[in-house]
Design a protein around this motif. Structure first.
Motif, mmCIF file in Angstrom:
data_model
loop_
_atom_site.group_PDB
_atom_site.id
_atom_site.type_symbol
_atom_site.label_atom_id
_atom_site.label_comp_id
_atom_site.label_asym_id
_atom_site.label_seq_id
_atom_site.Cartn_x
_atom_site.Cartn_y
_atom_site.Cartn_z
ATOM 1 N N GLY A 81 0.646 -1.061 -0.056
ATOM 2 C CA GLY A 81 0.152 0.079 0.099
ATOM 3 C C GLY A 81 0.880 1.252 -0.030
ATOM 4 O O GLY A 81 2.141 1.430 0.309
ATOM 5 N N TYR A 82 0.092 2.373 -0.358
ATOM 6 C CA TYR A 82 0.726 3.616 -0.348
ATOM 7 C C TYR A 82 0.645 4.232 1.028
ATOM 8 O O TYR A 82 0.058 4.656 1.643
ATOM 9 N N SER A 83 1.893 4.068 1.661
ATOM 10 C CA SER A 83 2.195 4.643 3.220
ATOM 11 C C SER A 83 2.569 6.315 3.157
ATOM 12 O O SER A 83 2.314 6.588 4.234
ATOM 13 N N LEU A 84 3.080 6.634 2.166
ATOM 14 C CA LEU A 84 3.823 7.925 2.317
ATOM 15 C C LEU A 84 2.450 9.036 2.827
ATOM 16 O O LEU A 84 2.900 9.987 3.602
ATOM 17 N N PRO A 85 1.397 9.143 2.400
ATOM 18 C CA PRO A 85 0.341 10.153 2.804
ATOM 19 C C PRO A 85 0.332 10.111 4.295
ATOM 20 O O PRO A 85 -0.611 11.137 4.733
ATOM 21 N N ASN A 86 0.514 8.990 4.963
ATOM 22 C CA ASN A 86 0.502 9.034 6.430
ATOM 23 C C ASN A 86 1.146 10.219 7.084
ATOM 24 O O ASN A 86 0.784 10.926 7.928
ATOM 25 N N TRP A 87 2.159 10.701 6.385
ATOM 26 C CA TRP A 87 3.154 11.750 6.889
ATOM 27 C C TRP A 87 2.527 13.121 6.686
ATOM 28 O O TRP A 87 3.098 14.028 7.107
ATOM 29 N N PHE A 88 1.687 13.190 5.749
ATOM 30 C CA PHE A 88 1.175 14.565 5.263
ATOM 31 C C PHE A 88 -0.006 14.944 6.121
ATOM 32 O O PHE A 88 -0.614 16.103 5.868
ATOM 33 N N ILE A 89 -0.497 14.223 7.097
ATOM 34 C CA ILE A 89 -1.814 14.422 7.861
ATOM 35 C C ILE A 89 -1.353 14.499 9.290
ATOM 36 O O ILE A 89 -0.941 13.461 9.753
ATOM 37 N N ASN A 125 -1.738 13.156 13.158
ATOM 38 C CA ASN A 125 -2.245 12.255 13.770
ATOM 39 C C ASN A 125 -3.675 12.436 14.385
ATOM 40 O O ASN A 125 -4.633 11.755 14.094
ATOM 41 N N ASP A 126 -4.099 13.378 14.891
ATOM 42 C CA ASP A 126 -5.208 13.981 15.629
ATOM 43 C C ASP A 126 -6.249 14.002 14.723
ATOM 44 O O ASP A 126 -7.497 13.508 14.739
ATOM 45 N N GLU A 127 -5.896 14.523 13.350
ATOM 46 C CA GLU A 127 -6.996 14.779 12.238
ATOM 47 C C GLU A 127 -6.995 13.359 11.674
ATOM 48 O O GLU A 127 -8.268 13.173 11.479
ATOM 49 N N ALA A 128 -6.113 12.425 11.665
ATOM 50 C CA ALA A 128 -6.338 11.259 11.201
ATOM 51 C C ALA A 128 -7.287 10.366 11.955
ATOM 52 O O ALA A 128 -8.255 9.726 11.591
ATOM 53 N N ILE A 129 -7.040 10.691 13.151
ATOM 54 C CA ILE A 129 -8.181 9.992 14.358
ATOM 55 C C ILE A 129 -9.353 10.612 14.142
ATOM 56 O O ILE A 129 -10.523 9.950 14.225
ATOM 57 N N ARG A 130 -9.578 11.849 13.827
ATOM 58 C CA ARG A 130 -10.939 12.512 13.637
ATOM 59 C C ARG A 130 -11.627 12.014 12.517
ATOM 60 O O ARG A 130 -12.892 11.853 12.890
ATOM 61 N N LEU A 131 -10.935 11.777 11.383
ATOM 62 C CA LEU A 131 -11.254 11.250 10.165
ATOM 63 C C LEU A 131 -11.630 9.771 10.373
ATOM 64 O O LEU A 131 -12.082 9.049 9.454
ATOM 65 N N GLY A 132 -11.143 9.394 11.316
ATOM 66 C CA GLY A 132 -11.223 7.417 11.424
ATOM 67 C C GLY A 132 -10.362 6.908 10.473
ATOM 68 O O GLY A 132 -10.670 5.462 10.178
ATOM 69 N N ILE A 133 -9.131 7.291 10.259
ATOM 70 C CA ILE A 133 -8.353 6.689 9.371
ATOM 71 C C ILE A 133 -7.461 5.551 10.257
ATOM 72 O O ILE A 133 -6.514 6.034 11.317
ATOM 73 N N ALA A 134 -7.578 4.058 10.173
ATOM 74 C CA ALA A 134 -7.042 3.411 11.117
ATOM 75 C C ALA A 134 -5.304 3.469 11.041
ATOM 76 O O ALA A 134 -4.548 3.164 12.012
ATOM 77 N N GLY A 174 -3.694 5.933 10.858
ATOM 78 C CA GLY A 174 -3.295 7.112 11.647
ATOM 79 C C GLY A 174 -2.455 8.246 10.841
ATOM 80 O O GLY A 174 -2.576 8.066 9.445
ATOM 81 N N GLY A 175 -1.822 9.153 11.570
ATOM 82 C CA GLY A 175 -1.120 9.926 10.688
ATOM 83 C C GLY A 175 0.262 10.306 11.347
ATOM 84 O O GLY A 175 0.937 9.397 11.872
ATOM 85 N N ASN A 176 0.695 11.428 10.993
ATOM 86 C CA ASN A 176 2.191 11.656 11.597
ATOM 87 C C ASN A 176 1.934 12.068 13.226
ATOM 88 O O ASN A 176 1.459 12.817 13.570
ATOM 89 N N PRO A 177 2.677 10.937 14.055
ATOM 90 C CA PRO A 177 2.631 11.110 15.235
ATOM 91 C C PRO A 177 3.199 12.148 16.011
ATOM 92 O O PRO A 177 2.896 12.720 17.039
ATOM 93 N N ALA A 178 4.512 12.854 15.217
ATOM 94 C CA ALA A 178 5.114 13.898 15.950
ATOM 95 C C ALA A 178 4.303 15.181 15.600
ATOM 96 O O ALA A 178 4.675 16.197 16.324
ATOM 97 N N GLN A 179 3.265 14.956 14.774
ATOM 98 C CA GLN A 179 2.519 16.334 14.484
ATOM 99 C C GLN A 179 3.508 17.271 13.545
ATOM 100 O O GLN A 179 3.300 18.596 13.591
ATOM 101 N N ILE A 180 4.701 16.774 13.277
ATOM 102 C CA ILE A 180 5.502 17.704 12.560
ATOM 103 C C ILE A 180 5.316 17.218 11.166
ATOM 104 O O ILE A 180 5.964 16.048 10.726
#
Length: 493
Positions: free
Chosen positions: A283-291, A293-302, A304-310
């Protein structure tokens, strides 16, 4: 000078060994999956057309690695005025964002190595002089696919670094590992030669089934890339000749947002795309780093997003301001996080994505690019504006083929023809690895430098020293060291 003089003997040896052994990495048995890497005995490999199919699948897999690594964005989008980088991120990434990278920048070296890995695997197929058993038309086609992939990769390399080592043989041992720098013109000539050969043997479409999967390189993909290459070189007449051959064989999707809708692969608009497949653990994993993490959680993306919020990169204000009122491409390109009100790239969102990555392909060549590139090649006239307006109409949610006075532009519209082309390409292809090459093609070096200075001042509130020599990245120091001077450094570093 940005030159680092530290000795890297141990790492140089490792780099040489890396290239010497790349040939022996095994290839996937499936077009979308990456198999386990291991050594293959060259004396028994590539004897049949089936083995050659496996080999070319491996080259596609290597290309997927390139586009699933954030280096592709540092070499293109972050370098341009489309994307900014959080200055608290890793120093070597930040340095690249503000034109301050050193010649031993490891992030740049990773991207360089990944790109040449694609080239080397393609070379192993192209240079294979063994009598391959089986369907000879299939063998010719696979070599054509390899030449397309090599051409596309060298196009990435030459637009990033300029003159580089032109490797055309597989790096099988330490005797042929060192290749000196070739002028930029020679690299482009090889790209064009590879694409000419590919056009002759590649099919227009694929019917499906093993070895004929939809998504492989086609004749029209080679024609489109050749048109873009000629345009980058300023050969507008040749670009027009190639691009016109693609007209009518594809069509724009009705909805711009559907281009990157999850699972919407190889559409009527897509000419060539890099395939990702969560079901095959690719799968395409790079987009995880563009979002965030709290926004990914809000959208329900299992996933996740960038955990460092950077965020590895995010849209600049100037890009967001570029979209006109009513342009639906804005909402399909970036979003604003509810938690902190910061913008982020949402073009590649897959709400169902889990640990296996996003079910989204990276579209490298699509029909709107043919339309806008052809308009640029033709120059300012009514036909060119009709091509531009097809793209604009779809962007605003209208039928591309029906004139619409509310969005159509013409010679009387404000701005130069070049400015109109740049605007349309910017909003159409944001974060699709186009903006930096567009700027270098359509602006003078001095104009690009001033744009980047203004952009960085707006972004960071201070002046950065950007020079025309910074429009090319430095050749990695390690490449120069192991070549014993055969590879030369770009001016200014």
């Amino acid at each position: 000078m940005k030159y680092q003089t530290s000795k890297l003997k141990e790492r140089s040896l490792g780099f040489v060994a890396f290239f010497a052994l790349m040939l022996f990495a095994s290839c996937s048995n499936d077009f979308l999956d990456i198999g386990a890497e291991d050594r293959i005995d060259k004396t028994t490999f590539y004897q049949t057309d089936a083995e050659l199919v496996n080999a070319i699948n491996g080259v596609y897999a290597k290309q997927r690695i390139v586009f699933n690594h954030y280096g592709t964005y540092y070499l293109q989008d972050s370098r341009s005025d489309n994307a900014a980088l959080n200055q608290q991120d890793q120093p070597e990434r930040v340095a690249s964002d503000v034109f301050q990278e050193l010649t031993n920048n490891q992030e740049m070296l990773i991207s360089w190595s990944q790109l040449y890995d694609v080239v080397n695997h393609a070379n192993a197929i192209i240079a294979n002089d063994r009598e391959v058993e089986g369907n000879q038309e299939l063998v010719k086609r696979i070599i054509g696919e390899a030449k397309f992939l090599r051409a596309y990769t060298y196009y990435q390399i030459v637009t990033t670094w300029g003159g580089v080592p032109l490797r055309l043989l597989p790096s099988e041992d330490f005797d042929n590992i060192v290749v000196g720098t070739s002028p930029e013109s020679e690299v482009y000539e090889q790209i064009k030669a590879d694409l000419d050969d590919a056009i002759e043997v590649l099919p227009a479409t694929y019917g499906g089934g093993k070895g004929n999967e939809v998504g492989r390189a086609t004749k029209y993909a080679a024609l489109t890339l050749l048109g873009k290459v000629e345009l980058q070189l300023g050969n507008k007449s040749d670009a027009e000749t190639n691009l016109r051959q693609v007209l009518g064989h594809y069509q724009l999707l009705d909805n711009y947002a559907d281009i990157y809708a999850a699972g919407n692969d190889n559409t009527q608009e897509s000419i060539y795309e890099v395939s990702f497949d969560p079901a095959g653990n690719t799968g395409y994993s790079l987009p995880n780093w563009f979002i965030p993490n709290d926004e990914a959680i809000r959208l329900g993306i299992a996933a996740g997003g960038n955990p460092a919020q950077i965020l590895q990169l995010f849209p600049t204000q100037s890009l967001m301001d570029e979209f006109e009122a009513g342009d639906l491409r804005a909402a399909a390109t970036f979003s604003i996080a509810l938690g902190d009100n910061d913008p982020y790239v949402s073009k590649f969102i897959d709400l169902a994505a889990a640990s296996q990555g996003y079910n989204i392909n990276m579209v490298l060549l699509r029909y709107s690019d043919v339309l806008l590139s052809l308009a640029e090649a033709i120059g300012e006239n009514n036909e060119a504006y009709d091509l531009i307006n097809q793209v604009r109409r779809r962007g605003f949610g209208f039928d591309p083929n029906t004139p619409n006075a509310s969005v159509d532009i013409d010679m009387a519209s404000p701005g130069t023809f070049q400015e109109k082309i740049l605007h349309e390409r910017r909003v159409e292809f944001a974060f699709e690895h186009q903006r930096w090459t567009d700027l270098k093609r359509l602006k003078t070096p001095e104009e690009v430098v001033q744009m980047m200075k203004d952009q960085l001042f707006e972004q960071e509130g201070k002046n950065y020293d950007v020079k025309t020599t910074d429009l090319l990245f430095p050749i990695p120091l390690l490449e120069i060291q192991i070549s014993d001077g055969a590879v030369t450094q770009n001016p200014g570093y």
